[in-house]
Structures are given as C-alpha cells and as structure tokens.
Design an enzyme around this catalytic site. Structure first.
Site, PDB file in Angstrom:
ATOM      1  N   GLU A  86       2.309   6.795 -12.630  1.00 42.68           N
ATOM      2  CA  GLU A  86       1.350   7.751 -12.083  1.00 42.68           C
ATOM      3  C   GLU A  86       0.845   8.724 -13.140  1.00 42.68           C
ATOM      4  O   GLU A  86       0.281   9.766 -12.820  1.00 42.68           O
ATOM      5  CB  GLU A  86       1.966   8.499 -10.903  1.00 42.68           C
ATOM      6  CG  GLU A  86       2.281   7.566  -9.748  1.00 42.68           C
ATOM      7  CD  GLU A  86       2.557   8.285  -8.438  1.00 42.68           C
ATOM      8  OE1 GLU A  86       2.517   9.527  -8.399  1.00 42.68           O
ATOM      9  OE2 GLU A  86       2.815   7.594  -7.448  1.00 42.68           O
ATOM     10  N   LYS A 138      -0.598   8.017   3.610  1.00 44.43           N
ATOM     11  CA  LYS A 138      -1.129   7.002   2.702  1.00 44.43           C
ATOM     12  C   LYS A 138      -1.852   5.978   3.566  1.00 44.43           C
ATOM     13  O   LYS A 138      -1.225   5.314   4.405  1.00 44.43           O
ATOM     14  CB  LYS A 138       0.020   6.309   1.964  1.00 44.43           C
ATOM     15  CG  LYS A 138       0.770   7.203   0.972  1.00 44.43           C
ATOM     16  CD  LYS A 138       2.068   6.522   0.574  1.00 44.43           C
ATOM     17  CE  LYS A 138       2.739   7.129  -0.628  1.00 44.43           C
ATOM     18  NZ  LYS A 138       4.115   6.620  -0.798  1.00 44.43           N
TER      19      LYS A 138
HETATM   20  P1  PGA Z   1       4.518   4.373  -4.171  1.00 42.29           P
HETATM   21  O1  PGA Z   1       5.027   5.811  -4.568  1.00 42.29           O
HETATM   22  O2  PGA Z   1       3.042   4.397  -4.088  1.00 42.29           O
HETATM   23  O3  PGA Z   1       5.066   3.507  -5.249  1.00 42.29           O
HETATM   24  O4  PGA Z   1       5.145   4.082  -2.830  1.00 42.29           O
HETATM   25  C1  PGA Z   1       4.461   7.005  -4.121  1.00 42.29           C
HETATM   26  C2  PGA Z   1       5.430   7.831  -3.323  1.00 42.29           C
HETATM   27  O5  PGA Z   1       6.584   7.432  -3.077  1.00 42.29           O
HETATM   28  O6  PGA Z   1       5.037   8.903  -2.854  1.00 42.29           O
HETATM   29 ZN    ZN Z   2       7.122   9.274  -1.781  1.00 42.33          ZN
END
Ligand code: PGA
Ligand code: ZN
Length: 409
Positions: free
Chosen positions: A205, A331
């Site tokens: 990230e 998400k």
């Molecule tokens: P991921 O991580 O997109 O790999 O799931 C992001 C998070 O855990 O917030």
């Molecule tokens: Zn997370």
C-alpha cells in the site's frame, strides 16, 4: 439514457495481478468505465472474487471467466434499462447471479458493472460523480487515515500487525494535511534507516515495510516521526488479527495471547501512543472476544470491523445488536454492488457507528472511492500511503473535488 452495451477487459492491478474493467455505453453516446480492486488479507466472509484457476495464466488468477460472465450473462438483462436506476440495476445483477456470496458469476464482475453504470449515468447528466451518488445524504470531505508502516501480509509478514497509520488533526484542508503526512512518511523512512533497517522499497500500500524487533517499535517510530516533523497526528492501527489467530489464540511475537490479553496490550498502547482507531483488533469470527474488547476499550478508542463485518449488512446488524465494534470498514468489493455498499454506510450512521471508506491492497487507477467517500458523508477514508499512483489517483481526486467541485450548502 439507456444502457446500450457493456463490455469487459482483463487488466492488471497494483500487484500485477489480473482484475476487471467494465465499460458501459449509453444510448446518448456516453461511455464510462470502472475498475475493481482486490484484497490480500481478505476476510473469509467476503463476497467471492471469481478467478479462472487456470494455472497456465497468471498463476490461476486470470479473470477471463468473470469478464465473459459480464458480457454473456450479466449484461443482456440490463440492456435498455435507464442507467440512473442504480437500485434496479444492482438488483438485476444480484438476481442474475442468484448465489450465496456472488460466487457463481463473481462479485468482481458484478461490481465492475455496478460502478461503471453509475459513472456513465453521472457523466451523461454532466454531474460530478460524488454529486450524482449523494442522493438525499449530506456529503462531506473525508479525513484520510494514511498508512506509513506496513506489516503482516502486505509486507512479507515482517511483523504481525498490518498497518500503522496517521490521522491528521486540525488541518484546514486536505492539501495541507497531505503536505504534513508526506513529511511524516519521509521522516519515518529516515528514522528507520537510522536504526539500520534496510529500505529497498515500499510495501503493497506504499508504506514502509521494514524488519523491526517488535510491533510496538513501529508505533514508537511513528510517534517519533510526528514529533520531529511537528505535525498533529493521531495514530491508528489495523491489527488484521484474523491472520495470526490460530486455535483460539493470537500468535504474537512468539506468545499465545487470549482476547483479554490483546485488549490489555492494545489498551496500554492507546494511552502510550495516542491511538484513536484500531481496526480488526481480534479475528473475524471471535465475536465473544470482540464483545469483551468493545466493553473494555470501545469508549476510549474507535474499534473498526473489517474482516469482522466485510461490508455485509447481516454481519453489521449482528454487531449493532450485540454492541460489538463502534465502526465499520467499507470496501465495495467485499459486497459487490454500490447499492449494498450504501446500505451498509447508511445503516452504520443510523446506529451511531462510524464508517471508514477503504481501498484494497491491490488497487487500480480508478478514483471512484474518493467520490463514494464524499457522497456518503462518511467522514473518513483509508487509501493506503501517499506513494504509488493507484493510491494517489484517489487522493488527487479528493483534492480536485475539494478545490473545484465541493461547495457545502
Ligand atoms: P486487503 O487489506 O485489501 O489486503 O484486505 C486492507 C485491510 O485489511 O484493510
Ligand atoms: Zn483491515
């Protein structure tokens, strides 16, 4: 403006893994696309990302089947529908798939269409996407929660905890907050180098992914970085505890901790480092542990459910009824449509939970996330760090909205 054609493309995400782009063409000639992200530290209860499992291509991670599903199965029932009827379109997508967790045709395929339709409708109406998505909500500019040091599955399991982040406090606008955050990121790099950590690049990230002696060292370095830069930052954690939970215990630095031990440890850190937000302090199905930690820490720090809630209304409702967590991480690809995403955000607000709009560790240059955060009025966004263009696409879109498009009523 009716939907005339939908097509799909296999593209690559920020880790070089395949993901999907869908393009919608409307009868008035408007064309718009959307790209979907992909997680690495995924929750078990997320909607299903359909992959080809053909080991000859992309180690089985191709999305040609999902792309085929878009064109051959999901698109035909939508042709001729009004693109502004997002609720109806998302319902058709869900009904066409008709499986638990969108596993038949793929949540990645469904989300690509859901988002591309919204973008095409907004464009056809000559509205900024966030304005089009707002509906009768009160839009607002979100405060970012920014990754500076990475661990866990995003950085080769150097340390167990996944994200050490900063939340700027008291800045007049996003551009001055980002300026301060960039300084913290650079200062952290220098502090890490001074401690002898080899910095060869950044984690998934965009944050630093150093080898450290302990998880706590990351929190201490981050605090030091905010001090030497003279910035006002709260600290946030994404523990992502699901990924070191085995046989009912948390395997941390060679120890086996209970939920109570975790609450004790994190409670101490909250006081010591000025931590205001902790995501996934415990594992995705440890509801009992989550209840304990919420009772103990919920009034002093925001407790955010990511793997716990997976942007799923049923799981969020269980949390609300049982008094578990105080916020939900949102998400889009954990659930698969824009309508269901908004339903989770709206339910959280109604119940007094906050919502953090979040990117994935595998991202694209799509900036819809920024518009979603503004439109929903959620108040907080988590995009990753301030390096790598798949992250900057969202920050830069927020800057554009703030300076050129957003005028609070
Ligand atoms: P991921 O991580 O997109 O790999 O799931 C992001 C998070 O855990 O917030
Ligand atoms: Zn997370």
């Amino acid at each position: 403006m009716k939907i005339q054609r939908i097509r799909a493309l296999e593209i690559l995400d920020s880790r070089g893994n395949p993901t999907l782009q869908a393009e919608v063409l409307l009868t008035d000639g408007t064309r718009a696309s959307a790209q979907v992200p992909s997680g690495a530290s995924t929750g078990r209860h997320e909607a299903v990302e359909l992959r080809d499992s053909d080991s000859h291509r992309h180690e089985g991670k191709g999305v040609l089947r999902a792309a085929g599903n878009i064109e051959a199965i999901l698109a035909p029932p939508l042709l001729g529908l009004d693109a502004t009827n997002q609720a109806l379109i998302d319902r058709y997508l869900i009904e066409t798939d008709a499986s638990e967790g969108k596993s038949r045709l793929g949540a990645n395929a469904i989300l690509a269409i859901s988002c591309a339709v919204a973008r095409a409708a907004a464009k056809s109406l000559h509205l900024p996407l966030w304005k089009y998505l707002t509906g009768n909500r009160t839009p607002s500019l979100p405060v970012p929660m920014v990754n500076i040091i990475s661990g866990g599955l995003h950085a080769g399991r150097n340390i167990e905890f996944q994200d050490f982040l900063v939340i700027p406090r008291g800045y007049n606008d996003l551009s001055s907050a980002l300026e301060a955050i960039v300084r913290v990121h650079r200062a952290t790099g220098k502090l890490l180098a001074a401690r002898g950590c080899t910095l060869t690049g950044v984690a998934d990230e965009g944050g630093w992914g150093p080898h450290l002696r302990s998880n706590e060292e990351a929190a201490a370095i981050l605090r030091e970085a905010t001090a030497v830069t003279n910035t006002t930052m709260d600290i946030a954690l994404d523990v992502a505890a699901t990924h070191f939970f085995h046989d009912g215990q948390y395997a941390l630095e060679g120890q086996h901790l209970s939920a109570n031990d975790m609450a004790e440890l994190l409670g101490n850190w909250v006081r010591k480092y000025g931590i205001t937000s902790i995501e996934d302090p415990l594992a995705e199905d440890d509801w009992q542990g989550w209840k304990t930690i919420t009772d103990r820490l919920g009034s002093s720090v925001r407790l955010v459910g990511d793997d716990l809630f997976v942007t799923n209304l049923t799981r969020l409702n269980r949390g609300i009824h049982e008094g578990i967590a105080t916020a939900v991480l949102v998400k889009m690809n954990q659930i698969g449509t824009l309508t269901e995403t908004f339903a989770v955000i709206d339910r959280a607000r109604e119940a007094g939970y906050s919502a953090v709009i979040s990117a994935r560790s595998g991202e694209t240059e799509d900036s819809l996330l920024a518009d979603l955060a503004v439109a929903s009025g959620a108040g907080q966004i988590k995009i990753g760090s301030i390096t790598r263009s798949e992250r900057l696409a969202k920050y830069n879109r927020l800057l554009e909205i703030e300076k050129w498009e957003f005028t609070p009523d």
